[in-house]
Each structure stands twice: as structure tokens, then as C-alpha cells.
Design a protein around this motif. Structure first.
Motif, mmCIF file in Angstrom:
data_model
loop_
_atom_site.group_PDB
_atom_site.id
_atom_site.type_symbol
_atom_site.label_atom_id
_atom_site.label_comp_id
_atom_site.label_asym_id
_atom_site.label_seq_id
_atom_site.Cartn_x
_atom_site.Cartn_y
_atom_site.Cartn_z
ATOM 1 N N ASP A 1 -48.057 -60.609 26.927
ATOM 2 C CA ASP A 1 -48.564 -59.247 27.516
ATOM 3 C C ASP A 1 -49.243 -58.523 26.317
ATOM 4 N N PHE A 2 -48.829 -58.604 25.241
ATOM 5 C CA PHE A 2 -49.558 -57.807 23.788
ATOM 6 C C PHE A 2 -50.705 -58.511 23.763
ATOM 7 N N LEU A 3 -50.795 -59.817 23.609
ATOM 8 C CA LEU A 3 -51.894 -60.522 23.231
ATOM 9 C C LEU A 3 -52.791 -60.532 24.372
ATOM 10 N N SER A 4 -52.659 -60.502 25.608
ATOM 11 C CA SER A 4 -53.435 -60.638 26.569
ATOM 12 C C SER A 4 -54.087 -59.079 26.930
ATOM 13 N N LEU B 1 -56.735 -56.265 22.606
ATOM 14 C CA LEU B 1 -56.611 -57.486 21.702
ATOM 15 C C LEU B 1 -57.144 -58.747 22.322
ATOM 16 N N SER B 2 -57.101 -59.011 23.635
ATOM 17 C CA SER B 2 -57.458 -60.228 24.203
ATOM 18 C C SER B 2 -58.666 -60.907 23.815
ATOM 19 N N ALA B 3 -59.892 -60.066 23.494
ATOM 20 C CA ALA B 3 -61.170 -60.499 22.943
ATOM 21 C C ALA B 3 -61.002 -60.948 21.647
ATOM 22 N N ALA B 4 -60.029 -60.374 20.723
ATOM 23 C CA ALA B 4 -60.034 -61.176 19.311
ATOM 24 C C ALA B 4 -59.457 -62.618 19.174
ATOM 25 N N VAL B 5 -58.684 -62.933 20.384
ATOM 26 C CA VAL B 5 -58.330 -64.197 20.211
ATOM 27 C C VAL B 5 -59.112 -65.459 20.315
ATOM 28 N N GLY C 1 -33.260 -63.938 25.876
ATOM 29 C CA GLY C 1 -33.689 -63.135 24.750
ATOM 30 C C GLY C 1 -35.176 -63.657 24.164
ATOM 31 N N TYR C 2 -34.989 -64.815 23.984
ATOM 32 C CA TYR C 2 -36.158 -65.655 23.352
ATOM 33 C C TYR C 2 -37.393 -65.716 24.486
ATOM 34 N N GLN C 3 -36.940 -65.943 25.815
ATOM 35 C CA GLN C 3 -37.749 -65.868 26.832
ATOM 36 C C GLN C 3 -38.418 -64.377 27.156
ATOM 37 N N ASP C 4 -37.707 -63.235 26.884
ATOM 38 C CA ASP C 4 -38.245 -61.965 27.170
ATOM 39 C C ASP C 4 -39.250 -61.894 26.097
ATOM 40 N N ARG C 5 -38.775 -62.056 24.661
ATOM 41 C CA ARG C 5 -39.746 -61.655 23.336
ATOM 42 C C ARG C 5 -40.909 -62.416 23.715
ATOM 43 N N SER C 6 -40.920 -63.839 24.138
ATOM 44 C CA SER C 6 -42.249 -64.504 24.306
ATOM 45 C C SER C 6 -43.156 -63.725 25.401
ATOM 46 N N LEU C 7 -42.366 -63.533 26.812
ATOM 47 C CA LEU C 7 -43.190 -62.782 27.505
ATOM 48 C C LEU C 7 -43.946 -61.395 26.961
ATOM 49 N N LYS C 8 -43.292 -60.594 26.341
ATOM 50 C CA LYS C 8 -43.876 -59.398 25.776
ATOM 51 C C LYS C 8 -44.833 -59.655 24.891
ATOM 52 N N VAL D 1 -42.323 -68.489 30.859
ATOM 53 C CA VAL D 1 -43.296 -68.169 29.688
ATOM 54 C C VAL D 1 -44.340 -69.101 29.986
ATOM 55 N N MET D 2 -44.317 -70.290 30.414
ATOM 56 C CA MET D 2 -45.537 -71.140 30.480
ATOM 57 C C MET D 2 -46.213 -70.721 31.718
ATOM 58 N N GLU D 3 -45.585 -70.187 32.869
ATOM 59 C CA GLU D 3 -46.412 -69.765 33.764
ATOM 60 C C GLU D 3 -47.283 -68.357 33.619
ATOM 61 N N ARG D 4 -46.501 -67.559 32.802
ATOM 62 C CA ARG D 4 -47.141 -66.467 32.529
ATOM 63 C C ARG D 4 -48.520 -66.797 31.219
ATOM 64 N N LEU D 5 -48.206 -67.621 30.718
ATOM 65 C CA LEU D 5 -49.410 -68.002 29.685
ATOM 66 C C LEU D 5 -50.586 -68.581 30.544
ATOM 67 N N LEU D 6 -50.219 -69.386 31.488
ATOM 68 C CA LEU D 6 -51.505 -69.892 32.302
ATOM 69 C C LEU D 6 -52.182 -68.835 33.104
ATOM 70 N N VAL D 7 -51.330 -67.873 33.526
ATOM 71 C CA VAL D 7 -52.004 -66.604 34.429
ATOM 72 C C VAL D 7 -52.744 -65.829 33.428
ATOM 73 N N VAL D 8 -52.377 -65.740 32.059
ATOM 74 C CA VAL D 8 -53.108 -64.722 31.220
ATOM 75 C C VAL D 8 -54.232 -65.691 30.624
ATOM 76 N N LEU D 9 -54.411 -66.719 30.570
ATOM 77 C CA LEU D 9 -55.291 -67.474 29.840
ATOM 78 C C LEU D 9 -56.886 -67.164 30.095
ATOM 79 N N PRO D 10 -56.948 -66.862 31.437
ATOM 80 C CA PRO D 10 -58.578 -66.540 31.477
ATOM 81 C C PRO D 10 -58.872 -65.096 30.908
#
Length: 528
Positions: free
Chosen positions: A108-111, A115-119, A98-105, A145-154
């Protein structure tokens, strides 16, 4: 010092995408529309406003709330680690999935495109800022979660500051970091797992911090890990802890074009034991500040500095490190500042008899001197007076501190004007700073204790004695500043007092709210 915040109003059109989306055309009341500015001007006005001060602005009217809302996402914290989940698991029925699912969502919301340009700042770590360096366990990332973070970082195209701890070391990381070279990433802090290998691209343009952790369980990364700087010509400040100094030293020494803008280097004492010591300094021709710190995992450090060419770092003006290395860095250079201490612990202070021979070799250009010393003797004061005719600021033990967890923020108390103090005859600095543990809690009690500390200097000043040192008591700095007046015919100087003290606090997991703490147990209880 961090670079000035760029104007948000002059950011790319991608940054203003949120404010360009269609909105309802409800009429704006006349009394409100008269005070509204264009969106670009509001972004300039709000650029330096902290998050906690945005909420009152957002309640003024709907239009201001629409403008302010994305600014809440300027600074984001992400905790994609299994230990973080276990630490925050207040409901035992909640599973890691559940923690993993919330983190992935959330990622996706931040990226998302809106919204991504505001971060602009992204902090990725097992624990909130200030707590992560106190950990004594091995952290395991939630891989999805870490892999998804690295994917959306750009996608965070306006990112200026990135703190990335213990990422998965793979091709995705390398590609994401390399893509950040297209943006204005001024600040990068990176901590790599000790098993990491490969060539890591470093897209920092101004500041780079690498493996700063001083945890006693840290392991040194293999030789197979290397750093590739993408902007060597513009980077100005570098920091590395004990497990990062060797890797960073190799990167400095091997870079073909050098680092012409690098003016500040902050490393572990392992730096002077490296076979690439001289080669690394040769790539920093304009270095003006060098700091060498000690830690429990540094290992054996040589008693003598390796051979240092007189032509190396010719513009060095500030040295911070062990006293016995200082003469080598002062020879042939015009040092203006010397901070002869390597740790904040009271056990690291020097005996007064060891310092005078060293001080006499630093040259007459010293204007600021900081020492850690057990007792301030008359012979030490005489050596300081004779060696440094231009001395303006003198500090004894002001760097010491009792251990408290978390982030340190300094506060200042000013003594009343009638509490002016006469400095003992013979010393004539503009500023004298003394570290001490003061008795009392109220403003008046602290000012009285500070006055007593200065008046008793040097004979009665012995703050590092184990008979006086109390681990759980806060450490204060008493600062005396000459106000331009002499105390009569005696030739002594009069000055005003102020008191500095530290507040230690954590930033909590939720939106970075502040949690102050005096002890480790209290901090753990409150942060959870």
C-alpha cells in the motif's frame, strides 16, 4: 543489451508528483542555493546513479535529500511466498500473519499516489535475484499478498522492468498485465506455475523471458496455457527455458502477423523437437541470433534437425547450439559467429575428431568461433585454419565453469606489458581465448600461470581432463590479443594477455546488498 535509461526529468507529471507537493519555505543558505539546479535537471543527473551512491548525495543538504528520497524506490523486491517467510524466520515467535500484514502495508505504501510513479523496476520472486533458479522445492504464494500485488500493479505507471514469478493465474493477473500495455514496459520476465491455464497477455515491448528455471523438479505447463503478445511488432528478444519453450513456440507459430523486429531467440533444445519448429521460425523473418541450450529435463532430442527451408531466417548471422545442427543453419546463410556448445558443464565438451567435418560446412564467413573440446589436436587446428580465412576470434572452453550459486559478475586482470607472449606458428587470429583453472592467488601468480597456459598451447592444453579438473576451484579465461607485432622472422605473432574470472554473489533480501560466496553452504549461511 538493455535499452538506454529514459530521462527522468522528461517523465510524465505523475512521476514528478512527489516533488510538486507543498514544502516548507525555509530559507536556503546562499552558499547552497548557488549550486542547486531545477528538479528536472537533478533527475536527469541522477537517472543513472546506483542506489548505493545516492546516500552521499542525500546528505549534502535538505533540498537534495528531498529530491533523492523517492529515487530509493526505483527498484523494488517483493517476496510474497510462504517459503521465503520460513527461510527468513530468525525469530520463532513471529507468525506468518505478521509477515503477511507487513507485506500488505508495504505494498500500500509503494502503490500510494506519491511513490508509485517512482517505481521503475519490480522483482517478485521467492528468493533474491540469482538464488531463485537454484531452488529444489515447490513454492506457495501467500495468497492475500500476491492478490494485492496484482491489484496494485497497474498503479506503477512508470514501470519499465517487471520480474513476476509464480503469480496466481486468475482474472486479476490477466487484467493487470493487460493494463500495463498503456505504459512503457520494455522488459517482462514471467514464470508460471505448472498448473496455470488461460490466455496470458504479454505487454513486453522489447524483451520477454518465460519459465527460465532449470530446476529438476519443474513440471511442464499444460497445453491449456497460451501467451498473447500485445506488441508483436516491437519485441526484439525472447528467452524460454525447458518448461517454457513449448508454450512460447506455439505462441510464435500461431501469431498471424509475425514478429518483424525479433532479432534474438534463446530457447531450450526442445525447440527443434517441436512440430511447430518450422512455422515458428517462419514468423521471425529478421532473426539474426539463435541460441539452443540443453538441460537435464529436456528429454530426448532428435539427432537430426527437422527440414528447414532455405528461405527461413535469411538474415541469421549467429548460431549458438549443438555442433551437429550448425551446418543446417549455415546452409544458404552467411554466419559470422558460431558457438558450438550447449552447457557450461565440463561433461558437455566434444571429442576433437567429431568437429572438423562440421566446421568445413559452416562457410568461409565465420569471424568468431567458440568450441568446447576435450583436447585441441593438430588436425582440429588445421581444419579451423583451412575453413575460416576471416577468423578473428577463436575460443576453446572459455564458457566452462565450476558450479557456484548466485549471480556471476566478470572481472579482468591485465598482465604487465613485459609479459607479452608468442602464439605458436600456424594460428593467426586476432584474439585467442582459453578456459583454464589457474594455480595461484596473487596477481603475479595468476599472470605467470596464464602465460604458461598460452605458451603450452596446444600440446600442453588439456583443462577438461578429470585428473586436472577441480570442482571447487574457480574457472578462468586467459585471453591473448595480437598487438600488431610479429616475433621476428619466424612469422609467429606476439600479443598481450589478460585474465577474466567470475565473482559469484547473491543480492540479499534487505535492499539488495551484495553477499559474495564461493560455496553453496557458505552462501546459505550468509544469505540467511
Amino acid at each position: 543489451m538493455s535499452p538506454p535509461t529514459p530521462s527522468l526529468g522528461r517523465k510524465s507529471s505523475a512521476f514528478r508528483a512527489f516533488w510538486k507537493k507543498p514544502r516548507s519555505r525555509s530559507p536556503i543558505p546562499h552558499e547552497i542555493s548557488d549550486i542547486l539546479l531545477p528538479v528536472e535537471l537533478w533527475l536527469d543527473v541522477l537517472a543513472g546513479v546506483p542506489e548505493h551512491a545516492l546516500e552521499p548525495v542525500s546528505r549534502v543538504c535538505k533540498r537534495l535529500r528531498w529530491i533523492v528520497l523517492p529515487l530509493y524506490f526505483r527498484s523494488q523486491q517483493v517476496f510474497p511466498f510462504q517459503e521465503t517467510f520460513a527461510f527468513r524466520r530468525l525469530n520463532m515467535g513471529v507468525e506468518l500473519a505478521g509477515y503477511q500484514d507487513r507485506s500488505l502495508k508495504r505494498l500500500d505504501f509503494l502503490s500510494s499516489d506519491q511513490l508509485s510513479a517512482a517505481v521503475r523496476e519490480l522483482f517478485v520472486s521467492p528468493y533474491p535475484p540469482g538464488y531463485n533458479r537454484r531452488h529444489r522445492i515447490e513454492h506457495r504464494p501467500v495468497e492475500d499478498v500476491m492478490e494485492r500485488l496484482l491489484v496494485v500493479l497497474p498503479k506503477f505507471t512508470n514501470l519499465t522492468k517487471l520480474v513476476l514469478h509464480l503469480p496466481l493465474c486468475n482474472a486479476t493477473l490477466f487484467a493487470s498485465l493487460k493494463s500495463l500495455r498503456l505504459y512503457r514496459l520494455d522488459y517482462l520476465e514471467l514464470e508460471m506455475h505448472p498448473t496455470s491455464r488461460g490466455d496470458v497477455p504479454i505487454p513486453a515491448r522489447k524483451e520477454f523471458l518465460f519459465n527460465r528455471s532449470t530446476s529438476p523438479i519443474q513440471l511442464f505447463p499444460p497445453v491449456g496455457l497460451s501467451l498473447i503478445f500485445l506488441f508483436p511488432e516491437s519485441i526484439e528478444h525472447m528467452v524460454a527455458g525447458p518448461t517454457g519453450t513449448d508454450t512460447l513456440t506455439r505462441a510464435l507459430a500461431r501469431h498471424p502477423t509475425g514478429f518483424p523486429s525479433l532479432h534474438s531467440l534463446d530457447l531450450s533444445l526442445r525447440f527443434v523437437a517441436s512440430p511447430q519448429f518450422a512455422a515458428a521460425l517462419a514468423t521471425c523473418p529478421n532473426l539474426s541470433s539463435l541460441r539452443l541450450r540443453s538441460s537435464a529435463i529436456d528429454g530426448l532430442i532428435p539427432s537430426f534437425l527437422p527440414p528447414l527451408l532455405s528461405t527461413a531466417v535469411p538474415y541469421l548471422t549467429s548460431y549458438h547450439g549443438p555442433a551437429h545442427f550448425a551446418p543446417a543453419f549455415a546452409r544458404g546463410r552467411r554466419l559470422r559467429g558460431a558457438r558450438l556448445w550447449t552447457s557450461h558443464g565440463v561433461s558437455a565438451v566434444s571429442a576433437p575428431s567429431l568437429l572438423p567435418p562440421t566446421l568445413l560446412q559452416l562457410g568461409e564467413t565465420i569471424e568468431s568461433l567458440e568450441l568446447g573440446v576435450t583436447v585441441v589436436s593438430d588436425s582440429l587446428l588445421n581444419a579451423i585454419r583451412d575453413a575460416f580465412p576471416l577468423l578473428a576470434s577463436l575460443s576453446f572452453n572459455a564458457h566452462l565453469d565450476a558450479f557456484h550459486p548466485g549471480t556471476l559478475e566478470r572481472h579482468t586482470l591485465h598482465a604487465p606489458l613485459e609479459a607479452r607472449v608468442t602464439l605458436p606458428r600456424g594460428l593467426r587470429p586476432h584474439t585467442l581465448r582459453l578456459g583454464a583453472q589457474l594455480g595461484g592467488n596473487s596477481h603475479a601468480e595468476l599472470c605467470a600461470a596464464a602465460r604458461e597456459t598460452v605458451q603450452g598451447f596446444p600440446a600442453a592444453y588439456d583443462p577438461t581432463s578429470w585428473r586436472r579438473w577441480i570442482v571447487d576451484r574457480p574457472w578462468y579465461v586467459v585471453e591473448w590479443t595480437h598487438d600488431g607485432k610479429d616475433a621476428g622472422s619466424s612469422g609467429s605473432l606476439e600479443g598481450a594477455l589478460r585474465i577474466e574470472y567470475g565473482e559469484h554473489y547473491f543480492k540479499s533480501f534487505e535492499r539488495g546488498s551484495r553477499i559474495s560466496a564461493r560455496t553453496v553452504d557458505e552462501a546459505i549461511l550468509r544469505i540467511s
